[in-house]
Enzyme design. Structure first.
Site, PDB file in Angstrom:
ATOM      1  CB  THR A 122      -0.741   0.116   1.370  1.00 11.71           C
ATOM      2  OG1 THR A 122      -1.514   1.221   1.378  1.00 11.71           O
ATOM      3  CG2 THR A 122      -0.247  -0.255   2.758  1.00 11.71           C
ATOM      4  CG  ASP A 123      -1.262   4.957  -0.748  1.00  6.71           C
ATOM      5  OD1 ASP A 123      -1.751   4.305  -0.032  1.00  6.71           O
ATOM      6  OD2 ASP A 123      -1.799   5.750  -1.703  1.00  6.71           O
ATOM      7  CD  GLU A 124      -3.231   3.408   4.636  1.00  7.91           C
ATOM      8  OE1 GLU A 124      -2.918   3.281   5.688  1.00  7.91           O
ATOM      9  OE2 GLU A 124      -4.218   3.360   4.206  1.00  7.91           O
ATOM     10  CE1 TYR A 158      -3.211  -2.625   5.889  1.00  5.29           C
ATOM     11  CE2 TYR A 158      -3.414  -0.408   5.536  1.00  5.29           C
ATOM     12  CZ  TYR A 158      -3.212  -1.758   4.962  1.00  5.29           C
ATOM     13  OH  TYR A 158      -3.212  -1.885   3.726  1.00  5.29           O
ATOM     14  CE  LYS A 162      -0.044  -4.773   2.836  1.00  4.04           C
ATOM     15  NZ  LYS A 162      -0.511  -5.960   2.313  1.00  4.04           N
TER      16      LYS A 162
HETATM   17  P1  NAD Z   1      -9.946  -7.073   2.512  1.00  5.05           P
HETATM   18  O1  NAD Z   1      -9.894  -6.890   3.980  1.00  5.05           O
HETATM   19  O2  NAD Z   1     -10.872  -6.820   1.537  1.00  5.05           O
HETATM   20  O3  NAD Z   1      -9.437  -8.646   2.265  1.00  5.05           O
HETATM   21  C1  NAD Z   1      -8.305  -9.437   2.894  1.00  5.05           C
HETATM   22  C2  NAD Z   1      -8.502 -11.081   2.521  1.00  5.05           C
HETATM   23  O4  NAD Z   1      -7.475 -11.717   3.252  1.00  5.05           O
HETATM   24  C3  NAD Z   1      -9.892 -11.590   3.135  1.00  5.05           C
HETATM   25  O5  NAD Z   1     -10.369 -12.633   2.054  1.00  5.05           O
HETATM   26  C4  NAD Z   1      -9.325 -12.248   4.236  1.00  5.05           C
HETATM   27  O6  NAD Z   1     -10.146 -13.563   4.648  1.00  5.05           O
HETATM   28  C5  NAD Z   1      -8.070 -12.737   3.848  1.00  5.05           C
HETATM   29  N1  NAD Z   1      -7.240 -13.061   5.069  1.00  5.05           N
HETATM   30  C6  NAD Z   1      -6.907 -12.084   6.126  1.00  5.05           C
HETATM   31  N2  NAD Z   1      -6.105 -12.808   7.027  1.00  5.05           N
HETATM   32  C7  NAD Z   1      -5.841 -13.943   6.423  1.00  5.05           C
HETATM   33  C8  NAD Z   1      -4.841 -15.176   6.788  1.00  5.05           C
HETATM   34  N3  NAD Z   1      -4.093 -15.034   8.069  1.00  5.05           N
HETATM   35  N4  NAD Z   1      -4.639 -15.902   6.222  1.00  5.05           N
HETATM   36  C9  NAD Z   1      -5.221 -16.219   4.802  1.00  5.05           C
HETATM   37  N5  NAD Z   1      -6.132 -15.290   4.393  1.00  5.05           N
HETATM   38  C10 NAD Z   1      -6.429 -14.197   5.268  1.00  5.05           C
HETATM   39  O7  NAD Z   1      -8.554  -6.404   1.886  1.00  5.05           O
HETATM   40  P2  NAD Z   1      -8.383  -5.585   0.553  1.00  5.05           P
HETATM   41  O8  NAD Z   1      -8.722  -4.262   0.447  1.00  5.05           O
HETATM   42  O9  NAD Z   1      -9.064  -6.527  -0.553  1.00  5.05           O
HETATM   43  O10 NAD Z   1      -6.635  -5.831   0.516  1.00  5.05           O
HETATM   44  C11 NAD Z   1      -6.036  -6.631  -0.245  1.00  5.05           C
HETATM   45  C12 NAD Z   1      -4.558  -6.261  -0.178  1.00  5.05           C
HETATM   46  O11 NAD Z   1      -4.290  -5.035  -0.801  1.00  5.05           O
HETATM   47  C13 NAD Z   1      -3.909  -6.081   1.240  1.00  5.05           C
HETATM   48  O12 NAD Z   1      -2.708  -6.539   1.256  1.00  5.05           O
HETATM   49  C14 NAD Z   1      -3.982  -4.638   1.530  1.00  5.05           C
HETATM   50  O13 NAD Z   1      -3.129  -4.218   2.266  1.00  5.05           O
HETATM   51  C15 NAD Z   1      -3.357  -4.020   0.074  1.00  5.05           C
HETATM   52  N6  NAD Z   1      -4.231  -2.827  -0.516  1.00  5.05           N
HETATM   53  C16 NAD Z   1      -5.304  -2.425  -0.235  1.00  5.05           C
HETATM   54  C17 NAD Z   1      -5.928  -1.032  -0.686  1.00  5.05           C
HETATM   55  C18 NAD Z   1      -7.210  -0.908  -0.466  1.00  5.05           C
HETATM   56  O14 NAD Z   1      -7.674   0.302  -0.809  1.00  5.05           O
HETATM   57  N7  NAD Z   1      -8.168  -1.505   0.097  1.00  5.05           N
HETATM   58  C19 NAD Z   1      -4.942  -0.361  -1.072  1.00  5.05           C
HETATM   59  C20 NAD Z   1      -3.364  -0.811  -1.580  1.00  5.05           C
HETATM   60  C21 NAD Z   1      -2.974  -2.027  -1.026  1.00  5.05           C
HETATM   61  O1  TDX Z   2     -16.669   6.511   7.939  1.00  5.01           O
HETATM   62  C1  TDX Z   2     -15.664   6.904   7.357  1.00  5.01           C
HETATM   63  N1  TDX Z   2     -15.339   7.823   7.329  1.00  5.01           N
HETATM   64  C2  TDX Z   2     -14.466   8.803   6.987  1.00  5.01           C
HETATM   65  O2  TDX Z   2     -14.158  10.064   6.912  1.00  5.01           O
HETATM   66  C3  TDX Z   2     -14.531   6.062   7.400  1.00  5.01           C
HETATM   67  C4  TDX Z   2     -14.541   4.427   7.205  1.00  5.01           C
HETATM   68  C5  TDX Z   2     -13.378   6.571   6.741  1.00  5.01           C
HETATM   69  N2  TDX Z   2     -13.225   7.815   6.771  1.00  5.01           N
HETATM   70  C6  TDX Z   2     -11.981   8.608   5.903  1.00  5.01           C
HETATM   71  C7  TDX Z   2     -10.659   7.926   6.580  1.00  5.01           C
HETATM   72  C8  TDX Z   2      -9.826   8.046   5.261  1.00  5.01           C
HETATM   73  O3  TDX Z   2      -9.166   9.325   5.322  1.00  5.01           O
HETATM   74  O4  TDX Z   2     -12.025   7.964   4.722  1.00  5.01           O
HETATM   75  C9  TDX Z   2     -10.562   7.935   4.073  1.00  5.01           C
HETATM   76  C10 TDX Z   2     -10.591   6.503   3.624  1.00  5.01           C
HETATM   77  O5  TDX Z   2     -10.763   5.666   4.819  1.00  5.01           O
HETATM   78  P1  TDX Z   2     -10.763   4.008   4.727  1.00  5.01           P
HETATM   79  O6  TDX Z   2     -11.813   3.428   3.781  1.00  5.01           O
HETATM   80  O7  TDX Z   2     -10.596   3.256   5.987  1.00  5.01           O
HETATM   81  O8  TDX Z   2      -9.220   3.748   3.839  1.00  5.01           O
HETATM   82  P2  TDX Z   2      -7.687   4.358   4.388  1.00  5.01           P
HETATM   83  O9  TDX Z   2      -7.440   4.174   5.684  1.00  5.01           O
HETATM   84  O10 TDX Z   2      -7.470   5.283   3.442  1.00  5.01           O
HETATM   85  O11 TDX Z   2      -7.103   3.010   3.791  1.00  5.01           O
HETATM   86  C11 TDX Z   2      -7.387   2.220   2.667  1.00  5.01           C
HETATM   87  O12 TDX Z   2      -6.444   2.480   1.325  1.00  5.01           O
HETATM   88  C12 TDX Z   2      -5.008   2.092   1.646  1.00  5.01           C
HETATM   89  C13 TDX Z   2      -7.409   0.856   2.854  1.00  5.01           C
HETATM   90  O13 TDX Z   2      -8.386   0.386   3.788  1.00  5.01           O
HETATM   91  C14 TDX Z   2      -6.143   0.268   3.170  1.00  5.01           C
HETATM   92  O14 TDX Z   2      -6.207  -1.228   3.056  1.00  5.01           O
HETATM   93  C15 TDX Z   2      -4.982   0.251   1.928  1.00  5.01           C
HETATM   94  O15 TDX Z   2      -3.769  -0.058   2.348  1.00  5.01           O
END
Ligand code: NAD
Ligand code: TDX
Length: 342
Positions: A122-124, A158, A162
């Site tokens: 992630t960019d975080e 988190y 990562k």
């Molecule tokens: P998500 O929480 O929707 O899905 C995570 C999945 O991993 C689920 O299916 C869960 O059951 C599985 N999982 C969790 N713990 C596990 C374990 N111990 N063993 C096996 N499976 C397990 O997450 P997401 O939003 O789809 O993110 C997927 C990946 O992308 C993550 O690595 C996250 O850091 C990265 N990422 C997410 C975002 C975003 O915006 N959501 C952005 C950049 C990177």
């Molecule tokens: O109810 C809300 N209100 C609100 O203002 C929630 C749930 C979030 N927020 C804000 C927090 C953040 O600034 O919105 C923004 C986005 O929040 P999230 O969806 O929780 O995402 P963020 O914390 O930015 O992280 C996401 O992007 C990077 C993913 O959850 C991560 O897995 C990924 O690494």
């Protein structure tokens, strides 16, 4: 058939990638390794044919399960993670086990069997950036977006786990010759995203007659990318990326949270002011922004979903049409947020 293992392939972004492979890459068989935590859902991949996709329910920290799955793999694409910042502030422990120990377990198995590994990050990991208006080049000057040269500076449990997992992968490349690449992507949106996350939470709030909840003043900026574009970028890196390299994935989609909430309300036929300001997230990162020049110029990738308003409208439609996918969890998710005044 090449056997690609996708960890976390029943979650939001992982399942999108599995669909992407089945639809676009004919010679691939996908083995999903997923623990099916609260964030994993079999239904996300249940429409896919059995001769293309198999689900193994197991934990990436379980060396025995991982060994059995990885020994037959050509490539492992590692999405599985605890992924929600707010959860990591309430209880960091599963983040340590899954994101750090789980990644360690996978790379050890890939080292043993010399399997190609791609790590989804992630960019975080880079921390946050000042708002554009506070920068001399207004966000376009040198060093004003994240690149693969930006120093790591994670803020939350988190993002620190990562970051730690990225560093493990880098060390395994250098010390053991692991054939690995890393990608750091910005915020994803699209169908199948868990309703704890910002965009689906607000959409399902409106659909449930609840006012959207904005943390603090809502001036924090996220760089939105459609999850399908994330999938095409990951496949480009798996196919064409250089071993040991890190690629940043982003689609120039910066928006502040306030604008996003107001756009959701407008697209759903509500007044743009019909939302509540709630408690801010502790340590809340201010702005993320990705410079994806390396990915575009070296690997020829371009995003397809560049109109955020259209992508958001499609996403709203998906949550409207798939109420059975999210409805049962809604009350519990909101009750958990209410405990934090959010
Ligand atoms: P998500 O929480 O929707 O899905 C995570 C999945 O991993 C689920 O299916 C869960 O059951 C599985 N999982 C969790 N713990 C596990 C374990 N111990 N063993 C096996 N499976 C397990 O997450 P997401 O939003 O789809 O993110 C997927 C990946 O992308 C993550 O690595 C996250 O850091 C990265 N990422 C997410 C975002 C975003 O915006 N959501 C952005 C950049 C990177
Ligand atoms: O109810 C809300 N209100 C609100 O203002 C929630 C749930 C979030 N927020 C804000 C927090 C953040 O600034 O919105 C923004 C986005 O929040 P999230 O969806 O929780 O995402 P963020 O914390 O930015 O992280 C996401 O992007 C990077 C993913 O959850 C991560 O897995 C990924 O690494």
């Amino acid at each position: 058939m090449r056997n690609i293992v996708v960890t976390g392939g029943a979650g939001f972004i992982g399942s999108n990638f599995v669909h992407y492979l089945v639809e676009n890459v004919p010679d691939v068989f996908v083995t999903v390794l997923d623990k099916l935590t609260y964030a994993g859902n079999k239904a996300n991949i249940s429409s896919l044919p059995e001769d293309r996709v198999k689900l193994v329910v197991g934990d990436i920290s379980d060396a025995k399960v991982v060994d059995e799955v990885v020994r037959n793999a050509d490539t492992v694409v590692h999405y599985a993670a605890e992924s929600h910042n707010d959860n990591s502030l309430n209880d960091p422990s599963p983040f340590i086990f899954t994101n750090l120990i789980g990644t360690y377990t996978l790379i050890e198995a890939c080292r043993k069997y010399d399997v190609r590994f791609h790590h989804i990050s992630t960019d975080e990991v880079y921390g946050d950036l000042p708002l554009r208006e506070d920068l001399p080049g207004h966000g376009e000057g040198p060093g004003e977006k994240f690149t693969d040269k930006t120093p790591y500076n994670p803020s939350s449990p988190y993002s620190s786990t990562k970051a730690g997992s990225d560093l493990l992968v880098r060390a395994w490349v250098r010390s053991f010759g692991l054939r690995a690449t890393i990608s750091n992507c910005s915020n994803n949106y699209g169908p199948f995203q868990h309703i704890e996350k910002f965009i689906p939470r607000q959409i399902t709030n409106v659909l449930s007659g609840i006012r959207p909840k904005l943390y603090g003043a809502g001036l924090n900026v996220r760089d939105w990318i459609h999850t399908n574009d994330h999938s095409s970028a990951v496949w480009a890196i798996v196919e064409k990326g250089k071993i040991g390299e890190t690629y940043l994935i982003g689609a120039d989609g910066e928006e502040n949270n306030k604008d996003v909430v107001e756009l959701i309300l407008e697209l759903m036929g509500k007044g743009r002011d019909e939302y509540d300001h709630v408690n801010d997230r502790p340590g809340h990162d201010l702005r993320y922004a990705i410079d994806s020049t390396k990915l575009r110029t070296e690997l020829g990738w371009t995003p397809q979903f560049t109109n955020f308003k259209d992508g958001l409208a499609d996403t709203i439609k998906w949550y409207q049409e798939n109420e059975s996918w999210w409805k049962a969890e809604k009350a519990a998710v909101e009750a958990k947020y209410a405990e934090n005044g959010q």
